[in-house]
Design a protein around this motif. Sequence first.
Motif, PDB file in Angstrom:
ATOM      1  N   LEU A 157       0.305  14.514 -18.184  1.00  0.00           N
ATOM      2  CA  LEU A 157       1.263  13.695 -17.433  1.00  0.00           C
ATOM      3  C   LEU A 157       0.817  13.505 -15.989  1.00  0.00           C
ATOM      4  N   LEU A 158       0.274  14.571 -15.393  1.00  0.00           N
ATOM      5  CA  LEU A 158      -0.238  14.454 -14.028  1.00  0.00           C
ATOM      6  C   LEU A 158      -1.435  13.509 -13.977  1.00  0.00           C
TER       7      LEU A 158
ATOM      8  N   ILE B 273       7.675   7.871  -7.770  1.00  0.00           N
ATOM      9  CA  ILE B 273       6.704   7.045  -8.494  1.00  0.00           C
ATOM     10  C   ILE B 273       7.373   5.770  -9.016  1.00  0.00           C
ATOM     11  N   PHE B 274       8.636   5.849  -9.383  1.00  0.00           N
ATOM     12  CA  PHE B 274       9.357   4.640  -9.794  1.00  0.00           C
ATOM     13  C   PHE B 274       9.427   3.648  -8.635  1.00  0.00           C
ATOM     14  N   LEU B 275       9.699   4.146  -7.422  1.00  0.00           N
ATOM     15  CA  LEU B 275       9.745   3.279  -6.239  1.00  0.00           C
ATOM     16  C   LEU B 275       8.393   2.602  -6.016  1.00  0.00           C
ATOM     17  N   ASN B 276       7.323   3.372  -6.131  1.00  0.00           N
ATOM     18  CA  ASN B 276       5.977   2.818  -5.966  1.00  0.00           C
ATOM     19  C   ASN B 276       5.720   1.705  -6.981  1.00  0.00           C
TER      20      ASN B 276
ATOM     21  N   ILE C 110      -0.273  -3.676 -14.584  1.00  0.00           N
ATOM     22  CA  ILE C 110      -0.377  -2.312 -14.049  1.00  0.00           C
ATOM     23  C   ILE C 110       1.007  -1.749 -13.755  1.00  0.00           C
ATOM     24  N   GLY C 111       1.917  -2.600 -13.270  1.00  0.00           N
ATOM     25  CA  GLY C 111       3.294  -2.144 -13.029  1.00  0.00           C
ATOM     26  C   GLY C 111       3.968  -1.673 -14.303  1.00  0.00           C
ATOM     27  N   ALA C 112       3.740  -2.380 -15.418  1.00  0.00           N
ATOM     28  CA  ALA C 112       4.326  -1.970 -16.695  1.00  0.00           C
ATOM     29  C   ALA C 112       3.769  -0.623 -17.150  1.00  0.00           C
TER      30      ALA C 112
ATOM     31  N   CYS D 205       6.934   6.607 -16.154  1.00  0.00           N
ATOM     32  CA  CYS D 205       8.257   7.088 -15.740  1.00  0.00           C
ATOM     33  C   CYS D 205       9.075   7.530 -16.944  1.00  0.00           C
ATOM     34  N   VAL D 206       9.002   6.770 -18.029  1.00  0.00           N
ATOM     35  CA  VAL D 206       9.735   7.125 -19.247  1.00  0.00           C
ATOM     36  C   VAL D 206       9.177   8.413 -19.843  1.00  0.00           C
TER      37      VAL D 206
END
Length: 486
Positions: free
Chosen positions: A39-40, A117-120, A209-211, A217-218
């Motif tokens: 995950l990291l 990370i969601f904000l980014n 890339i945003g997707a 995040c999920v």
Amino acid sequence: MFPEKVRIGQQENKAELVNGIYTGNKGPLFGARHVQILLLSYCVLIGIATRGSFAVQIVAMTAQNSSSSNPDIPTYYDWKNSNIILSSFYWLYVVSNLVAAPLEKKFGPKWFFLGAIFLNCLAYTLLPAIAALFGEFGALACRLLQGLGEGFMFPTQQVILGQWAPAEERSRSIIAINTGSTIGSMLSSIIPGYLSTTWWGWPSSFYVIGAMGMLWCVLFLVFGRNSPASHPKITAEEKRYIQMSLNQEHTTEVPIPLKQMATSVPVLCNVVAQIGIAWSNNMALTEYASYLDKVMNFDIKSNGLYSAIPPGMALIAGLIFGPASDYAIMHNYLSTVNSRRLFHLIGGTGISISIVSLSFLDQSQKYMAILLMVCIYVSQSAMACGNVTNMIDLSPRFAGIIFGSSNAVGQSIGLFAPILVQLIVTHESDITQWRIVFIITAGIIMGTSIVFVIFASGDRQPWDGPADPNEPYSVRQKKISVISMT
């Protein structure tokens, strides 16, 4: 009966730890700790992709003529502050680096990490729409929000590694995460480089890339955990292995030793080393694509492709460096500190020589330019086994705070890398101006590497807290040297 059980437990602990190496049952071959490392790694992939792709995207965004055959794809050729927009990412990134680890140390990293990370990812995905509405200032605002969110990434990585990465797996864990960085660098070149030339144009690369970031995040929402103690499905064997290796069996609260950290020579030399790394990474993420485009005359599609080759080679090298470092330490070929010194020095020297050599090539030497770019990225991969890993050596409990502070200082200086280019490179095709920038960069990287090699320590510091709750603090303090040259 109870004191006898305590003595038996202590004897079992000693039997399972031989020269600091855990010899007991380590749990499943692929366990809960590996899920957290993956995950990291994925998170770092997203972070580097969302940060670094803008260096390629802005070439397409500000071109005189669109690289897409779609006439509806806009270009902003009148933008005059591209390097300022690239640099703006780091303005709030520095601030969030400072606050991330203390907040996560107190409340747990999961929800801060997820929200940041969601904000980014959200700011990155919306950047094409915001730029269309508000121009340069809209793009700059999105980059500021990205930096604010992504500033949590690397300090959180250290906080989580301090909870999940056993000492004998430390270099491998760092390299596994650095693999995400390498793949992110590749994707940050390939995706915008290719999509910018298609009908969908450069905005589509933000959406793709945003997707990918929203998917992370999920996944982290479902599978991310703060520590082995809070994981509901970790096996008892794996939990025992991690907790014994990292001395987590006893949840003694240790106050954050700010004064001791601020005056610790091993910590301060990590701060200096991080300045060099930040400067090097910022040059790689913001300027090399422009150099290939303007000086070496790669077109945008080739630029993206060839910019991806060096990270790909670094990925392969990283799979060698991490296990090699752990192997050398576990088999006593190198002490912990000398392993960190060696890999950091290899990295710093390799980057410095390669970047200066790059500035003496001409347009007919494209393949040599790519080879030198490979050397730069492979050398950066070697440095991942140096000071970044060393922060966890010094203090598993407070590695996140050390990294956050070091990275904040490093990025405060490193953010001037693109600004330096803006000031010196007044004609983007003039290689002599780029040469000045690259020589300054080599001096910064080499100088900070030498400081780390001289003053680094591989010992867990006394202010990190007693490793054994039955051992007096004063006894432990005598065992640990401030600077180990062994």
